[in-house]
Every structure is written in C-alpha cells, then in structure tokens.
Design a protein around this motif. Structure first.
Motif, PDB file in Angstrom:
ATOM      1  N   GLY A 166       0.785  -1.220   0.000  1.00 56.02           N
ATOM      2  CA  GLY A 166       0.000   0.000   0.000  1.00 56.02           C
ATOM      3  C   GLY A 166       0.820   1.275   0.000  1.00 56.02           C
ATOM      4  N   ASP A 167       2.134   1.162  -0.157  1.00 49.40           N
ATOM      5  CA  ASP A 167       2.975   2.363  -0.215  1.00 49.40           C
ATOM      6  C   ASP A 167       2.854   3.068  -1.563  1.00 49.40           C
ATOM      7  OD1 ASP A 167       3.984   1.898   2.366  1.00 49.40           O
ATOM      8  OD2 ASP A 167       5.477   0.498   1.571  1.00 49.40           O
ATOM      9  N   ARG A 168       2.432   2.359  -2.594  1.00 49.30           N
ATOM     10  CA  ARG A 168       2.202   2.930  -3.911  1.00 49.30           C
ATOM     11  C   ARG A 168       0.776   2.567  -4.329  1.00 49.30           C
ATOM     12  NH1 ARG A 168       6.262   4.385  -2.090  1.00 49.30           N
ATOM     13  NH2 ARG A 168       8.378   4.365  -2.987  1.00 49.30           N
ATOM     14  N   ASP A 169       0.091   3.510  -4.966  1.00 49.96           N
ATOM     15  CA  ASP A 169      -1.279   3.255  -5.425  1.00 49.96           C
ATOM     16  C   ASP A 169      -1.297   2.468  -6.730  1.00 49.96           C
ATOM     17  OD1 ASP A 169      -3.034   4.705  -3.458  1.00 49.96           O
ATOM     18  OD2 ASP A 169      -1.664   6.313  -4.011  1.00 49.96           O
ATOM     19  N   PHE A 170      -0.361   2.787  -7.624  1.00 52.81           N
ATOM     20  CA  PHE A 170      -0.175   1.966  -8.815  1.00 52.81           C
ATOM     21  C   PHE A 170       1.237   2.173  -9.341  1.00 52.81           C
ATOM     22  CE2 PHE A 170      -1.978   5.880 -10.620  1.00 52.81           C
ATOM     23  CZ  PHE A 170      -1.371   6.045 -11.856  1.00 52.81           C
ATOM     24  N   LEU A 171       1.603   1.350 -10.307  1.00 49.04           N
ATOM     25  CA  LEU A 171       2.968   1.352 -10.825  1.00 49.04           C
ATOM     26  C   LEU A 171       2.966   1.566 -12.324  1.00 49.04           C
ATOM     27  CD1 LEU A 171       4.292  -1.905  -9.042  1.00 49.04           C
ATOM     28  CD2 LEU A 171       4.400   0.446  -8.156  1.00 49.04           C
ATOM     29  N   ARG A 209       2.520 -12.533 -12.922  1.00 46.21           N
ATOM     30  CA  ARG A 209       2.267 -11.261 -12.235  1.00 46.21           C
ATOM     31  C   ARG A 209       0.781 -11.039 -12.006  1.00 46.21           C
ATOM     32  NH1 ARG A 209       6.806  -7.861 -15.699  1.00 46.21           N
ATOM     33  NH2 ARG A 209       8.606  -8.568 -14.471  1.00 46.21           N
ATOM     34  N   ARG A 210      -0.054 -11.528 -12.915  1.00 50.28           N
ATOM     35  CA  ARG A 210      -1.504 -11.371 -12.751  1.00 50.28           C
ATOM     36  C   ARG A 210      -2.019 -12.098 -11.500  1.00 50.28           C
ATOM     37  NH1 ARG A 210      -4.650  -9.088 -16.561  1.00 50.28           N
ATOM     38  NH2 ARG A 210      -3.896  -8.866 -18.709  1.00 50.28           N
ATOM     39  N   GLY A 233       1.639  -2.782 -19.015  1.00 52.32           N
ATOM     40  CA  GLY A 233       0.399  -2.317 -18.408  1.00 52.32           C
ATOM     41  C   GLY A 233       0.680  -1.562 -17.122  1.00 52.32           C
ATOM     42  N   LEU A 234      -0.290  -0.789 -16.670  1.00 50.68           N
ATOM     43  CA  LEU A 234      -0.222  -0.124 -15.372  1.00 50.68           C
ATOM     44  C   LEU A 234      -0.668  -1.136 -14.328  1.00 50.68           C
ATOM     45  CD1 LEU A 234      -1.986   3.231 -16.366  1.00 50.68           C
ATOM     46  CD2 LEU A 234       0.447   2.661 -16.512  1.00 50.68           C
ATOM     47  N   ALA A 235       0.116  -1.307 -13.270  1.00 47.71           N
ATOM     48  CA  ALA A 235      -0.180  -2.322 -12.263  1.00 47.71           C
ATOM     49  C   ALA A 235      -0.838  -1.688 -11.046  1.00 47.71           C
ATOM     50  CB  ALA A 235       1.105  -3.032 -11.839  1.00 47.71           C
ATOM     51  N   VAL A 236      -1.948  -2.267 -10.595  1.00 47.86           N
ATOM     52  CA  VAL A 236      -2.626  -1.820  -9.385  1.00 47.86           C
ATOM     53  C   VAL A 236      -2.734  -2.988  -8.412  1.00 47.86           C
ATOM     54  CG1 VAL A 236      -3.982  -0.166 -10.731  1.00 47.86           C
ATOM     55  CG2 VAL A 236      -4.972  -2.369 -10.144  1.00 47.86           C
ATOM     56  N   LYS A 237      -2.999  -2.663  -7.166  1.00 51.07           N
ATOM     57  CA  LYS A 237      -3.123  -3.716  -6.150  1.00 51.07           C
ATOM     58  C   LYS A 237      -4.275  -4.650  -6.500  1.00 51.07           C
ATOM     59  CE  LYS A 237      -3.012  -4.456  -1.168  1.00 51.07           C
ATOM     60  NZ  LYS A 237      -2.881  -3.813   0.158  1.00 51.07           N
ATOM     61  N   LYS A 238      -4.088  -5.919  -6.261  1.00 47.64           N
ATOM     62  CA  LYS A 238      -5.095  -6.925  -6.573  1.00 47.64           C
ATOM     63  C   LYS A 238      -6.437  -6.553  -5.960  1.00 47.64           C
ATOM     64  CE  LYS A 238      -5.683 -11.027  -8.538  1.00 47.64           C
ATOM     65  NZ  LYS A 238      -5.430 -11.213  -9.981  1.00 47.64           N
ATOM     66  N   GLY A 239      -7.464  -6.480  -6.791  1.00 54.55           N
ATOM     67  CA  GLY A 239      -8.804  -6.199  -6.304  1.00 54.55           C
ATOM     68  C   GLY A 239      -9.215  -4.738  -6.320  1.00 54.55           C
ATOM     69  N   ASN A 240      -8.308  -3.841  -6.693  1.00 55.22           N
ATOM     70  CA  ASN A 240      -8.650  -2.414  -6.718  1.00 55.22           C
ATOM     71  C   ASN A 240      -9.358  -2.084  -8.033  1.00 55.22           C
ATOM     72  OD1 ASN A 240      -8.849   0.347  -6.436  1.00 55.22           O
ATOM     73  ND2 ASN A 240      -6.729   0.644  -5.795  1.00 55.22           N
ATOM     74  N   ALA A 241     -10.599  -2.547  -8.129  1.00 54.44           N
ATOM     75  CA  ALA A 241     -11.357  -2.436  -9.383  1.00 54.44           C
ATOM     76  C   ALA A 241     -11.700  -0.992  -9.727  1.00 54.44           C
ATOM     77  CB  ALA A 241     -12.633  -3.272  -9.289  1.00 54.44           C
ATOM     78  N   ASP A 248      -3.244  -6.610 -10.397  1.00 58.11           N
ATOM     79  CA  ASP A 248      -4.121  -6.427 -11.556  1.00 58.11           C
ATOM     80  C   ASP A 248      -3.482  -5.424 -12.507  1.00 58.11           C
ATOM     81  OD1 ASP A 248      -6.086  -8.205 -10.713  1.00 58.11           O
ATOM     82  OD2 ASP A 248      -7.114  -6.674  -9.532  1.00 58.11           O
ATOM     83  N   PHE A 249      -3.815  -5.566 -13.790  1.00 55.88           N
ATOM     84  CA  PHE A 249      -3.229  -4.710 -14.814  1.00 55.88           C
ATOM     85  C   PHE A 249      -4.303  -3.973 -15.604  1.00 55.88           C
ATOM     86  CE2 PHE A 249       0.370  -7.584 -14.209  1.00 55.88           C
ATOM     87  CZ  PHE A 249       1.448  -6.713 -14.287  1.00 55.88           C
TER      88      PHE A 249
END
Length: 270
Positions: free
Chosen positions: A102-107, A117-118, A230-238, A122-123
C-alpha cells in the motif's frame, strides 16, 4: 382546619396543578440545531511507483525530475481520469512489494503483463507493445537467440529479459550477469565484461541511438514473443483500474497517445 377551609385549600391546589399541567402541554422541546455538512476533503494525490532508470520510459533529468514515455502517458491518463498523481522513484527489485503493502497506489515502469504477475496484481489494458532484443558488438557472429548459449549475457535483474535468458542458459548459470538497469548492462557490453545483452527493444534501441560510438548491433529473433506493458494496481482495486482504463481509452481515441509516442520514438504507434 374546617371542612370549608379544606375544600377551599383542595380547590386552590387543584387549580394550581391544572395551571401547571396546561403550561407543560404548551411547552415543546427546542428543535435540535442542524449539524453543518462536513467540509469536502481534497482529493488524495495518488502515489505512482516507477524505477527511473529505464530510458526512454522513465528516467531522471538533470533537475532530478522523473521524465519519459511512461510518465507522459500516466499524466495524460490522470488528466482524463480526473485524478492527481505523484511519481516516486522506486528500485525495481522491490517495486511490487510497495504496491502490495500500500505504499504505492499503482505502478508504471515498463511492466510486462505476465500470467505470473496477474496472480498477485491487476493490470490495466496494455499501453505499449514490446519484444526482447539482443545487443552484441558489431563484429559478433550472433544471428539468433540460440547463439547465446555459450556466451556471457547481461540482463537487468528481475525483468523478462532475465527470465528468457534464464530459460536458455539455466537460471543459476554463471554466464548470466545481472544488473540494476539495462544501461548498466549495455555499458558492461561496451567494456567487454559480457558478450551480449538481452532487454526490451525500446530501451536497447534508444541506447544505441544515443551511443553511436559504442559499436553495437542488434539481433532480433522470431522466437521472442510480443510483450505488452500495463499499469499495475493492487489486486482487487477495481475502482482505480476502471478509471485508468477509461483514461487510456480516451487518450488513444483523441490522438494524445500517438503524439506522446511520436515524441519519444519518432514515429506513430503501430
């Protein structure tokens, strides 16, 4: 007290009680003061992790600002999505942990979308097509990926280049030399410490274009699969994922994506 006096006293007492009772009915509780609505809070700035050592996708300029193709894409997406972002330079080796914690919102960091990675993140929809490319000295006899089996090969640690070379030579092969960045691996090739470098085509091509005196050539191989970033977000952050996808779709539709692509790679995207 006489009977008459008692009656008089009782009558007076009853009148007093009735008067008080009448006052009680007329008295109503004061309406509670309406609570003021809470002041709207400022939209939170989203923290974007990126390893700023991957020119032309992300790097630091002479002022220490993080710049590059990925940065321009995210800024354009953020504008369309109505979000504010802040980029934080984050070493590649720990970048995915910062997302999970949770230190980064997305990458955004030229991150190839892979099935592995999936499983843990999430991408967004893909925003760039890439492939692996081999860099060797101009006089090398390398013509295909298989020719690297007996050579010392430089890769950036933890990248898809590292993965494909690990499959060819063996993950723990002493002939694989891992670096913190692709430019460092290419510098080692220039110095003679390795005989080849395998990395994403965009980074290799950019390095060669800006280091014409390095004496390199590139070799492509039909066996290299096309990769997508792709832009990576935390799993489940729909919710965040949907906003990023919406922004990506809009910059592709209005021509913004093609303009950004051309400014970094000199041609329209394919």
């Amino acid at each position: 007290m006489t009977t008459i006096h008692r009656r008089f006293a009782l009558a007076a007492g009853l009148a007093t009680v009735l008067a008080l009772a009448g006052c009680g009915k007329q008295e109503t509780a004061a309406p509670a003061a309406a609570s003021a609505p809470p002041a709207p809070s400022a939209a939170r700035v989203l923290v974007v992790g990126t390893d700023a050592a991957y020119t032309p996708f992300e790097s630091q300029n002479e002022k220490g600002e993080i710049v590059g193709f990925d940065i321009d894409i995210v800024n354009a997406v953020a504008k369309k999505a109505g979000i504010e972002v802040k980029f934080v330079n984050t070493p590649w080796e720990g970048i995915f942990n910062t997302l999970d914690q949770g230190d980064r919102d997305f990458l955004v960091s030229a991150i190839t979308i892979t099935p592995e990675r999936r499983q843990t993140m999430d991408f967004s929809q893909p925003y760039f097509d890439a492939r692996q490319l081999i860099a060797v000295r101009s006089d090398a006899s390398v013509t295909r990926f298989e020719d690297l089996k007996t050579l010392k090969v430089g890769v950036q640690n933890g990248t898809t280049g590292d993965e494909v070379v690990g499959k060819l030579l063996g993950k723990s092969s002493a002939n694989i030399k891992r670096f913190e960045s692709t430019p460092l691996a290419l510098k080692e090739l220039e110095a003679g410490g390795v005989q080849a470098v395998v990395a994403d085509n965009g980074v290799v091509a950019h390095y060669l274009a800006n280091n014409a005196g390095a004496g390199f050539k590139t070799v492509s191989d039909a066996g290299f699969a096309t990769e997508q970033y792709g832009l990576a977000v935390k799993k489940g952050n729909a919710e965040l994922l949907a906003r990023l996808d919406k922004g990506l779709a809009e910059i592709k539709a209005d021509g913004s994506y093609d303009r950004i692509y051309a400014s970094h790679f000199g041609a329209a995207s394919k």
